[in-house]
Write a protein that holds these residues in place. Structure first.
Motif: not given
Length: 256
Positions: A1-28
């Motif tokens: 069965m193949d994939d309808a959706v595939r996520l590879e190393s999915l990362t989402k960061t809001y902000g930058s520097g010391t105020g950065a917040v990681s909402a997603l971290r390397e999700v496979d």
């Protein structure tokens, strides 16, 4: 069965520097065709961000998202909008139906927005999939809350998307109507089904792939699999879940 959706190393960061917040971290993570997956986690775990990135509603900071084999990160905004319209469906907690339109007209709206005239057979087939082909001529005010959400599901299905994303789809429904909606979603997943006698169309409707965010273990128990997030990372999953097993896992995440 193949994939309808595939996520590879999915990362989402809001902000930058010391105020950065990681909402997603390397999700496979992958979602096979014809599967029903619930996404759960404590508040702030990243589940809504994952859904938005997986559906192409938000772009990840890094990593790749494949929908129906297409790497959507390589699409410009115009093409991404077109691709989402053709290949994804989205159901929100709010029904978002236009009150002046009938159920059939609401269902046909995505096709009109894409510049296509919605055929009656196509619209009735979508309504038949959610058991509402006999309500096609009614406006939202003439339908119950559960029926309105089923119209919203039919609207999301009318383009025959590769995947249906649902964000707390039972959140505005009572227990009984919520269960009825979940039974509809459950039936959409699995082996191909006939398009529906009301559509007068023998064409097979392919199994639907569903990715659903929920906070309710009872809702999650309708899925084939539940994946759990905590602090933006994938921390486990359950297959053939029961409400009790899901609740126990959520309790463990809350105290860990």
């Amino acid at each position: 069965m193949d994939d309808a959706v595939r996520l590879e190393s999915l990362t989402k960061t809001y902000g930058s520097g010391t105020g950065a917040v990681s909402a997603l971290r390397e999700v496979d993570l992958s979602f096979p065709r014809g599967s029903f997956t619930a996404v759960m986690g404590p508040s702030g775990s990243g589940k809504s961000t994952l859904l938005q990135c997986a559906a192409g509603l938000d772009r990840p900071t890094s990593g790749r998202v494949f929908i129906d084999g297409t790497d959507i990160g390589g699409l410009n905004e115009t093409r991404l909008t077109e691709f989402r319209r053709e290949s994804t469906g989205f159901v929100f907690q709010a029904f978002n139906l236009l009150p002046s339109l009938t159920a059939a007209q609401n269902v046909g709206l995505p096709l009109r927005l894409a510049g296509r005239k919605p055929g009656r057979k196509t619209v009735l087939r979508a309504l038949a999939q959610v058991g509402l082909e006999d309500q096609a001529g009614k406006r939202p005010s003439q339908l119950s809350g559960g029926q309105q959400q089923r119209v919203a599901v039919a609207r999301a299905l009318v383009t025959r998307p590769a995947v249906l994303f649902a964000d707390e789809p039972t959140g505005a429904l009572d227990i009984t109507t919520g269960r009825e909606l979940l039974e509809v979603l459950r039936k959409l997943v699995g082996s191909p089904v006939m398009g529906g006698q009301a559509a007068d169309d023998p064409e097979l409707v392919e199994p639907t792939t569903i990715v659903m965010v929920t906070h309710d273990p009872n809702v999650a128990s309708y899925a084939d699999r539940v994946v759990f997030l905590a602090d933006g990372a994938l921390v486990g999953e359950l297959t053939t879940p029961t409400a009790e097993a899901v609740a126990a896992r959520m309790t463990d995440l809350a105290v860990s």
